[in-house]
Design an enzyme around this catalytic site. Sequence first.
Site, PDB file in Angstrom:
ATOM      1  N   ARG A 156     -10.308  -2.813   5.017  1.00 47.30           N
ATOM      2  CA  ARG A 156      -9.878  -2.786   6.422  1.00 47.30           C
ATOM      3  C   ARG A 156      -9.100  -1.500   6.721  1.00 47.30           C
ATOM      4  NH1 ARG A 156      -6.622  -8.301   7.091  1.00 47.30           N
ATOM      5  NH2 ARG A 156      -6.026  -7.802   4.956  1.00 47.30           N
TER       6      ARG A 156
ATOM      7  N   ASP B  84       0.816  -1.227   0.000  1.00 44.47           N
ATOM      8  CA  ASP B  84       0.000   0.000   0.000  1.00 44.47           C
ATOM      9  C   ASP B  84       0.846   1.272   0.000  1.00 44.47           C
ATOM     10  OD1 ASP B  84      -2.297  -1.650   0.264  1.00 44.47           O
ATOM     11  OD2 ASP B  84      -1.932  -1.765   2.411  1.00 44.47           O
TER      12      ASP B  84
ATOM     13  N   GLN C 166       2.083  -5.936  -3.159  1.00 42.99           N
ATOM     14  CA  GLN C 166       2.461  -5.989  -1.737  1.00 42.99           C
ATOM     15  C   GLN C 166       3.778  -5.223  -1.512  1.00 42.99           C
ATOM     16  OE1 GLN C 166       1.532  -9.420  -3.108  1.00 42.99           O
ATOM     17  NE2 GLN C 166      -0.516  -8.610  -2.778  1.00 42.99           N
TER      18      GLN C 166
ATOM     19  N   LYS D  53       2.016   2.269  -4.973  1.00 43.36           N
ATOM     20  CA  LYS D  53       2.690   1.765  -6.184  1.00 43.36           C
ATOM     21  C   LYS D  53       1.833   1.990  -7.425  1.00 43.36           C
ATOM     22  CE  LYS D  53       3.093  -2.348  -4.409  1.00 43.36           C
ATOM     23  NZ  LYS D  53       2.661  -2.100  -3.032  1.00 43.36           N
TER      24      LYS D  53
ATOM     25  N   GLY E  14      -0.077  14.072  -3.808  1.00 43.23           N
ATOM     26  CA  GLY E  14      -1.535  13.966  -3.932  1.00 43.23           C
ATOM     27  C   GLY E  14      -1.870  12.764  -4.785  1.00 43.23           C
TER      28      GLY E  14
ATOM     29  N   GLY F 287      -4.454  -4.439  -4.341  1.00 43.12           N
ATOM     30  CA  GLY F 287      -5.422  -3.449  -4.802  1.00 43.12           C
ATOM     31  C   GLY F 287      -4.665  -2.192  -5.150  1.00 43.12           C
ATOM     32  N   HIS F 288      -4.522  -1.919  -6.432  1.00 43.98           N
ATOM     33  CA  HIS F 288      -3.793  -0.727  -6.856  1.00 43.98           C
ATOM     34  C   HIS F 288      -4.783   0.362  -7.255  1.00 43.98           C
ATOM     35  CE1 HIS F 288       0.067  -3.217  -7.765  1.00 43.98           C
ATOM     36  NE2 HIS F 288      -0.138  -3.006  -6.497  1.00 43.98           N
TER      37      HIS F 288
HETATM   38  P1  IMP Z   1      -2.579 -12.781   1.794  1.00 46.80           P
HETATM   39  O1  IMP Z   1      -1.659 -12.239   0.766  1.00 46.80           O
HETATM   40  O2  IMP Z   1      -4.045 -12.535   1.488  1.00 46.80           O
HETATM   41  O3  IMP Z   1      -2.294 -14.216   2.133  1.00 46.80           O
HETATM   42  O4  IMP Z   1      -2.313 -11.963   3.158  1.00 46.80           O
HETATM   43  C1  IMP Z   1      -1.094 -12.055   3.858  1.00 46.80           C
HETATM   44  C2  IMP Z   1      -0.704 -10.719   4.473  1.00 46.80           C
HETATM   45  O5  IMP Z   1      -0.368  -9.816   3.435  1.00 46.80           O
HETATM   46  C3  IMP Z   1      -1.821 -10.045   5.272  1.00 46.80           C
HETATM   47  O6  IMP Z   1      -1.235  -9.329   6.337  1.00 46.80           O
HETATM   48  C4  IMP Z   1      -2.430  -9.083   4.277  1.00 46.80           C
HETATM   49  O7  IMP Z   1      -3.071  -7.993   4.920  1.00 46.80           O
HETATM   50  C5  IMP Z   1      -1.184  -8.646   3.533  1.00 46.80           C
HETATM   51  N1  IMP Z   1      -1.449  -8.192   2.170  1.00 46.80           N
HETATM   52  C6  IMP Z   1      -1.747  -8.936   1.085  1.00 46.80           C
HETATM   53  N2  IMP Z   1      -1.910  -8.168   0.006  1.00 46.80           N
HETATM   54  C7  IMP Z   1      -1.708  -6.915   0.399  1.00 46.80           C
HETATM   55  C8  IMP Z   1      -1.684  -5.655  -0.290  1.00 46.80           C
HETATM   56  O8  IMP Z   1      -1.903  -5.556  -1.496  1.00 46.80           O
HETATM   57  N3  IMP Z   1      -1.405  -4.577   0.479  1.00 46.80           N
HETATM   58  C9  IMP Z   1      -1.121  -4.652   1.801  1.00 46.80           C
HETATM   59  N4  IMP Z   1      -1.131  -5.793   2.483  1.00 46.80           N
HETATM   60  C10 IMP Z   1      -1.406  -6.914   1.783  1.00 46.80           C
END
Ligand code: IMP
Length: 423
Positions: free
Chosen positions: A302, A13, A223, A16, A414, A40-41
Amino acid sequence: MATTILVGAQWGDEGKGKIIDVLTAQADVVVRYQGGNNAGHTVLVGGDKFVLHLVPSGILHPGKISVIGNGVVIDPCALVDEIEQLRARGVAIEGNLLISETAHLVFPYHRLLDGIRELQKGKRKIGTTKRGIGPAYGDKASRTGLRMVDLRAPERFAEKLRRKIRESNEILKAFGVEPLSYTQVCRCYVDCARKLQPLIADTVTWLNCAVNEGKNVLMEGAQGTMLDIDFGTYPFVTSSNSTAGGACTGTGIAPHRMDKVVGVMKAYTTRVGEGPFPTELCDGRGAMLRETGQEFGATTGRPRRCGWFDAVVTRYAVMVNGIDELAVTKLDVLDKLPKVKACVAYKVGRKVYETVPQDVDILQRCKPVYEEFDGWQTSTRRARSFKQLPSQAQAYLLRLSELSGAKIGIVSVGAEREETFFL
Ligand code: IMP
């Protein structure tokens, strides 16, 4: 640009999506190389908000080719939905999007198992997105996964799926969860296969040809470094290599053909899900960052945990990714603060850590050692060059660069494309 890898230097987050969108102007091809629809971009184009989960953000630039690489795990139903939503908003897909034939598939049993495992973990849960990402990569490593290429061979697909559903139903039954219907899952996946078929390709060869032809290829990491399965805060991580090495294995482009690594980091830190976060602010200051920065997950909604900038983390990210240049996002979120802090080291008792301890229990006990900066208390939103920033913001950025060990190449003030400048 040649071949550029873009990675998150924190816990995901980092913004990117926006930086990729800005860099895509110089790229011919944009490739996603790992993760799945856990990502989620968010990209704002002329006031229109797009949230992309599997499709690279290059798709929002006409004339650029977007590729979903072999390292990604694809939920075909989610992908079809995303494509249809993009089409409905006038985004051209045909001829602009390629999907690797060797990318692994995510099935409903992966999602159910993801949820069950989280429940079983109780207080030690990871806080996953419940998109089935961990179990899908687990099947890939166990050599029992199904891939895009299987969708092209209906008989083989049906046989493999029948076996997987039989096995998964035994596990689901043991946990008191309703078993899956093979017929329903198969029908739904065959339908998606029909829709995706024209986009499935040998992306490994295609991408290597593009590199040979001198095309500018931008590799889009999802990620962040601290969520990498090898280098992150294991087990509170995702299940893929979100660091720069993943760009080679997730695309088939060899390491010596990569030219540059860009690391994206926020001017503060956030984390979603469980796990250690030394600079987390659990008081009103954290809430202020969350409200001002609109720190809510693009995939799950979340609220993100928020805290001060952590240079121990970004220094580590610069090291494991070989980051040449940093992009700093959301500087404007700090605009109103009288004082700003950055963590320069950790302490556990008298022991000082200048790098991230690999044992999460130690990291959990780490207390940040802070350096304090004067705030600038004026809006940075209109700045379009480093010189136009208030002197305190300049000093803060220069120190972040020094502490992280890489130069800053891009600053974002921004959410809009225009609210960005190069240094
Ligand atoms: P998973 O990738 O759904 O298995 O989640 C594993 C961990 O990575 C959790 O703490 C998620 O909140 C975190 N996570 C997965 N994808 C993202 C992302 O795109 N942004 C931030 N955290 C992520």
